[in-house]
Scaffold this active site. Sequence first.
Site, mmCIF file in Angstrom:
data_model
loop_
_atom_site.group_PDB
_atom_site.id
_atom_site.type_symbol
_atom_site.label_atom_id
_atom_site.label_comp_id
_atom_site.label_asym_id
_atom_site.label_seq_id
_atom_site.Cartn_x
_atom_site.Cartn_y
_atom_site.Cartn_z
ATOM 1 N N HIS A 131 -23.977 -18.076 -48.208
ATOM 2 C CA HIS A 131 -22.668 -18.685 -48.490
ATOM 3 C C HIS A 131 -21.865 -17.906 -49.535
ATOM 4 O O HIS A 131 -20.638 -18.030 -49.599
ATOM 5 C CB HIS A 131 -22.868 -20.128 -48.957
ATOM 6 C CG HIS A 131 -21.684 -21.023 -48.715
ATOM 7 N ND1 HIS A 131 -20.395 -20.555 -48.559
ATOM 8 C CD2 HIS A 131 -21.598 -22.379 -48.599
ATOM 9 C CE1 HIS A 131 -19.578 -21.568 -48.366
ATOM 10 N NE2 HIS A 131 -20.270 -22.688 -48.378
ATOM 11 N N ASP A 172 -15.380 -18.162 -28.591
ATOM 12 C CA ASP A 172 -15.610 -17.952 -27.161
ATOM 13 C C ASP A 172 -16.047 -16.516 -26.910
ATOM 14 O O ASP A 172 -15.259 -15.579 -27.053
ATOM 15 C CB ASP A 172 -14.325 -18.276 -26.392
ATOM 16 C CG ASP A 172 -14.452 -18.076 -24.893
ATOM 17 O OD1 ASP A 172 -15.544 -17.699 -24.413
ATOM 18 O OD2 ASP A 172 -13.441 -18.286 -24.184
#
Length: 447
Positions: free
Chosen positions: A165, A383
């Site tokens: 992170h 995608d």
Amino acid sequence: MEQLSPSQLSVIRRESELIIPATATPREIKHLSDIDDREGLRFHISNLFFYEHNPSMEGIDPAKVIKDGLSKALVFYYPLAGRLILGPKGKHMVNCNGEGILFTEAYADVELDMLGESIKPPCPFLEDLLYNVPGSDGITDCPLMLIQVTRFTCGGFAVAVRVNHTMVDAFGLVLFLNAVTDFVKFKASAPSIIPVWQRDTLNARPSPRITCKHHEFEEEIESTNAWLKLEKELIQRSFFFGEEEIEAIRNQVSPVHRSSGRFELLTSFLWRHRTISLNLNPEEIVRLTYFVTAHGRFEHLKIPHGYYGNAFAFPAAVSKAGLLSTYPLTYALELIKKAKNQVNEEYFRSMVDFMVIKGRPGITQSWNFAISNTAYVGFDKVDFGWGEPKYGGAAKVDSCFSFFVAFKNYKGQKGILTTISLPPKAMERFEDVMYKLTSNVKQLSKL
């Protein structure tokens, strides 16, 4: 179709490998920002993406093309292929040495549909879909990212991503994943958005000074200890809020507040009823930490387009548990709006200065409920060529955290999925609130 239990899923993995940038990249040391390198971000975050079979992609191996796309994207995001090292005064830096990120290719002996509702967090199959390579989950001198692609017998597949992170926030991770899709789906020669480092943009001022009140860092030891004792018995559940559920919540606030945004309304509802469910002492102080991004805001902060570091503030609303539990929902909504609206450029600068002056502390844990709205950052749009994911977002949440994830339910309705962690009795009370809310929605829909 009957849903699998974790013991019924068999996953065969190939040996994990390091994916390095496709071409030579600079060998240098890069400095993290003072927001990146705070104590509360020194951990790994995990996200899951599930893709259904697409006949137009027949014969194309998702693991192979994603691995190739990762290698090409790392040319532009080369710090992610490096390793964190500890620099002077306990501050971390990135050694851009090109060692690479970890990649695991896997096969599952079931169809994706057999996972059923378990694709939502907390996903019980996470350890199968995201192999924790031994020695890979440290903060320093370890790979900064780990990705596993798992194929299912139906032609669908899962992409699991674990990232340090300190390197990225949700926006930054989506930027990187979209860069991979640019290479996989569009055969691009470069990402559509060129990444920008410039971490000094969010460093403390030359003469740090705390000019704002920061409730997000206040800590009450007794309350923190009480929460930590509960953590061992917490259970997690996911809840879906579509437009009808949001409207039912909207009808619970005063008319003047009914034009409020759905995220503010939902956050208010969750905070209030989570607090009620915990059945706390009325004098106990509770907090709601709401993450506010700097992307596209604060002109003088000058967050550049393509910036993929951590760029958010986390103001806290504060109340006595008794007031939050007994006052109408409008009370919680007003507190959250006030906390959110105080975040301006000066607040951001003061927060960064506070972290530097106070030694980069984590946010308070004392009866704190922290919400990160990732529903609009684009996880649901990643995608690789097979279409948008059936689910894309957080794989699990920590005890006092909740994420908003864009999601379509089984009816095809768009909405927000969020995961709540509570002790068993408190969860029963919270589920009763949700049952009443959805029952009201059903009744209204019949009118």
